[in-house]
Design an enzyme around this catalytic site. Structure first.
Site: not given
Ligand code: GUN
Length: 307
Positions: A54, A98, A121
């Site tokens: 990211k 995350q 998100d």
């Molecule tokens: N864990 C699995 N997928 C995601 C996501 O799209 N965003 C975040 N923050 N954590 C995740």
């Protein structure tokens, strides 16, 4: 039937280019760069890889990023304080924590603490509510990316039977709402569903997001269906890989030389033989998640800067 792939890598790259153009345009007009904060807690290897990807993708799209790392021993209050600080920072448009986070940290409290206008998100209850009510807001990146892929692949959803296998808050549930918004007739299945193969066989569009390697086999797929495979499962056993990939030489070589390969929630040979369009693993859904995160971050910056 020869199935065509829906190329998530190409669509993801196109979205990332569009975001890079958007950020360049902001800068050319004298505005600051969009900013994303990524909070990474503990030592989960997959989470570390995702957050690094990211951060790298932000740099390539002209987005400023700040990675905030804490040990697995943090308390809920520590994480809430990090989020509150990020909520007030002028240089930050998007905040992502995350997941998964360690058990002692109250995930719900953390997600609720994020300013919904920075919730790129789309996990905050306000944004989930906006999605339910067809109101504007940030949408979870994986299902939003799948909608973009279906659209750019020319899949018409109106009146179609869509079946989503999996009811997670991150993928299954929001995916079902987005398909419904595009006028599909939507069924959500899960581990307790009776006659899962029979329900899946009704699907013109089948989305598999359960996290079980190759669970969806030939008899789950209506001939000519569009199949979206969200699963990412690592396979190390050569005999298992042989079964999943029908002895595909490239995959067998990967297992021999790298020790593993990836398989989704759908049996690859079943997609190849029965679908009209499908997403490969890797290179299908995966590349779209980060692309949509960047897109949400740009959107947030444009709103915050009134640009
Ligand atoms: N864990 C699995 N997928 C995601 C996501 O799209 N965003 C975040 N923050 N954590 C995740």
């Amino acid at each position: 039937m020869t199935a065509q792939i829906m190329d998530g890598k190409a669509v993801g790259a196109a979205i990332r280019r569009e975001v890079a153009e958007g950020t360049a345009e902001l800068r050319a007009r004298g505005f600051r760069a969009p900013g994303l904060a990524a909070v990474l807690i503990g030592e989960n290897p997959a989470s570390k890889v995702y957050v690094s990807s990211k951060v790298k993708a932000c740099a390539e799209a002209g987005i400023f990023s700040d990675k905030i790392e804490r040990p697995a021993t943090v308390t809920t209050e520590d994480v809430l304080q990090i989020v509150r600080d990020l909520n007030t920072r002028e240089d930050i448009d998007g905040i992502l924590v995350q997941l998964p986070i360690p058990k002692q940290v109250d995930e719900g409290a953390v997600l609720r603490a994020i300013d919904p206008t920075k919730d790129v998100d789309g996990f905050h209850p306000v944004n989930m509510g906006n999605l339910v009510l067809d109101q504007r807001g940030f949408e979870p990146c994986t299902p939003a990316g799948i909608m973009e892929l279906l659209k750019r692949s020319g899949v018409d959803l109106k009146g179609k039977n869509a079946v989503v296998v999996g009811r997670s808050h991150i993928v299954g549930k929001p995916m079902a709402l987005m398909l419904l918004r595009e006028h599909a007739t939507v069924t959500i299945c899960h581990s307790r569903t009776q006659d899962l193969p029979g329900v899946c066989r009704q699907a013109d569009v089948l989305v598999a997001a359960i996290g079980k390697p190759a669970l969806i086999t030939h008899d789950f797929i209506k001939p000519g269906a569009v199949v979206v495979d969200v699963g990412i499962n690592r396979v190390t056993d050569p005999a298992e890989a042989e079964r999943y990939f029908g002895g595909d030489p490239d995959r067998m070589k990967q297992v021999r030389e790298k020790g593993s390969t990836l398989v989704g929630d759908v049996l690859p040979t079943a997609m190849w033989e029965k679908a009209s369009l499908y997403t490969p693993v890797p290179g299908g859904v995966g590349p779209l998640t980060i692309a949509m995160l960047l897109s949400n971050t740009l959107k947030s910056a444009q709103m915050r800067l009134r640009a």
